[in-house]
Design an enzyme around this catalytic site. Structure first.
Site, mmCIF file in Angstrom:
data_model
loop_
_atom_site.group_PDB
_atom_site.id
_atom_site.type_symbol
_atom_site.label_atom_id
_atom_site.label_comp_id
_atom_site.label_asym_id
_atom_site.label_seq_id
_atom_site.Cartn_x
_atom_site.Cartn_y
_atom_site.Cartn_z
ATOM 1 N N HIS A 58 -11.467 -35.954 -11.525
ATOM 2 C CA HIS A 58 -10.789 -35.501 -12.744
ATOM 3 C C HIS A 58 -11.750 -35.153 -13.876
ATOM 4 O O HIS A 58 -11.307 -34.759 -14.961
ATOM 5 C CB HIS A 58 -9.791 -36.565 -13.219
ATOM 6 C CG HIS A 58 -8.753 -36.885 -12.200
ATOM 7 N ND1 HIS A 58 -7.633 -36.100 -11.997
ATOM 8 C CD2 HIS A 58 -8.682 -37.875 -11.278
ATOM 9 C CE1 HIS A 58 -6.916 -36.613 -11.019
ATOM 10 N NE2 HIS A 58 -7.516 -37.688 -10.562
ATOM 11 N N SER A 96 -7.367 -41.883 -12.577
ATOM 12 C CA SER A 96 -6.333 -40.868 -12.390
ATOM 13 C C SER A 96 -4.995 -41.211 -13.017
ATOM 14 O O SER A 96 -4.217 -40.316 -13.313
ATOM 15 C CB SER A 96 -6.164 -40.551 -10.905
ATOM 16 O OG SER A 96 -5.917 -41.727 -10.177
ATOM 17 N N LYS A 141 -8.914 -29.484 -8.018
ATOM 18 C CA LYS A 141 -8.340 -29.839 -9.323
ATOM 19 C C LYS A 141 -8.813 -28.801 -10.344
ATOM 20 O O LYS A 141 -8.361 -27.663 -10.294
ATOM 21 C CB LYS A 141 -8.662 -31.287 -9.641
ATOM 22 C CG LYS A 141 -7.811 -32.179 -8.703
ATOM 23 C CD LYS A 141 -8.069 -33.635 -8.749
ATOM 24 C CE LYS A 141 -7.080 -34.311 -7.782
ATOM 25 N NZ LYS A 141 -7.534 -35.574 -7.267
#
Ligand code: PLP
Length: 401
Positions: free
Chosen positions: A221, A193, A252
């Site tokens: 991610h 991250s 996300k």
């Protein structure tokens, strides 16, 4: 009775919570470590309104630009109409509804794994997975740059907690070879991250096979971003294995909220039986599960979003070449510009903010001392001109010192 009349208690006012934390906060302030929240007054989007100003933001994890997508918004409203708002109960009581059930099936299919299980957040998913899979007498092996939730999960599990230097497969192998733990679990961010790099998943899996360990991948991610259909890191590498427990978040790239884990049927069934952050919490609002179904459809269907993101990443790389600072080697939406010195990183971030460009400075202890950076995160919703503006401001800021 007033405290100063309380005799034996007279010395205790300095230990009242307010006094204790006033001092703690003052200490943070003195070290420049006190954090402040900005107020976002628009939806999460590149052209945002923040604390009364119009800015171009490079701060979100909304990598595909779905957080404010009108179709996802409409699906949320539709879901509220169909199912109401609140989950109302935990999944094992009566909180597990049609939308949750359909979403679990859709997620399993999307990532090509036998079964999926929804969690209310990624943080809770990690706590639940790790504590259900390992305990005393077992061992966890973790990359040093893993997300905080994986570290907290390992500690909560009471398994032996071994950390290896970022990406150091030789160190991991030594730890695995030396371990006589009953169960061995390797845990890693799939996309890190703060650095944006992709974990060497095939090599990690090979080590897990050699030393009879399991592999937990946190693809917070990568899900939606990696792989031809956005199915994430497993699709990116074209991999599948019974040893893999795959986890990703839905707040996300998916633009909504929540998280899921996908793995073999019995692993998921065990989590249903034993993952405490699954069992002892209210189910996510069903309207959000309904919204994620829509966003999954968009993730899989609109390949052009990933193409657009990839083009913006390439544009940024070209546009910042020649700066005195360099981007870390990252192929993902997370593009860290390494500054080094903490004060300098804050200065550059402030200078950009003064030009209406929001890029967070990431400082120790989030990253190692001497590696303060600007964490530029890109979204398919950015326009090429936003990248141009950022690059120009960086060139001016860099030249000015
Ligand atoms: C954001 C994140 C989480 C936590 O997910 P939430 O749904 O926000 O709680 C877990 N792991 C990683 C790597 C993350 O980036």
């Amino acid at each position: 009775m007033r405290r100063d009349e309380a005799g034996a208690d007279s010395g205790s006012s300095a230990h009242a919570p307010a006094a204790v934390f006033e001092a703690e906060i003052a200490a943070l302030e003195a070290q420049g470590l006190r954090r402040h929240r900005r107020v976002l007054q628009s939806p999460q989007q590149p052209l945002a309104r923040v604390d009364g100003c119009e800015v171009v933001a490079f701060c979100s994890n909304d990598y595909l630009g779905l957080a404010a997508d009108p179709r996802v918004q409409a699906a949320t409203i539709e879901g509220a109409g169909l199912y109401g708002v609140g989950g109302g109960a935990s999944h094992l009581i009566l909180g597990h509804g049609t939308a949750h059930h359909a979403l679990e099936a859709a997620l399993a299919k999307f990532v090509s794994l036998p079964r999926a299980l929804l969690f209310s957040t990624g943080y809770m998913a990690n706590l639940g997975i790790v504590t259900a899979l390992v305990g005393r007498g077992d061992a966890v092996f973790a990359d040093r740059l893993n997300h905080a939730s994986l570290n907290d999960a390992a500690q909560l599990s009471r398994a032996e907690f071994n950390r290896y230097a970022h990406g150091d497969l030789a160190a991991l192998e030594r730890l695995l070879a030396a371990s006589d733990a009953a169960r061995k679990l390797v845990i890693t961010d799939a996309v890190f991250s703060m650095d944006g790099d992709i974990a060497p998943v095939p090599a990690l899996l090979a080590l897990c096979e050699r030393y009879d360990a399991w592999l937990l991948l946190d693809d917070a991610h990568g899900f939606g971003v990696l792989g031809a259909d956005g199915a994430g890191v497993l699709q990116h590498f074209g991999m599948a294995s019974e040893r893999i427990i795959y986890m990703a978040t839905l707040g996300k790239a998916a633009g909504v909220f929540g998280a899921f884990v996908a793995a073999d049927e019995s692993v998921i069934e065990w989590l249903v039986q034993r993952a405490r952050p699954y069992i002892y919490t209210t189910a996510m609002p069903p309207m959000l599960a309904h919204a994620v179904l829509k966003s999954l459809e968009i993730i899989g269907g609109e390949v052009e979003r990933r193409a657009r993101l990839a083009a913006l990443i390439e544009q940024l790389k070209g546009a910042v070449a020649g700066l005195r600072w360099q981007l870390l080697p990252s192929a993902t939406a997370i593009q860290p510009l390494m500054i080094g010195d903490t004060v300098e990183a804050v200065r550059v971030s402030d200078a950009l903010a003064a030009r209406g460009l929001l890029v967070p400075a990431i400082r120790p202890p989030t990253v190692p001392v001497g590696t303060a950076r600007l964490r530029i995160s890109l979204s398919a919703a950015h326009e090429p001109r936003h990248i141009e503006q950022l690059a120009q401001a960086l060139h001016e800021t860099g030249a000015g010192t």
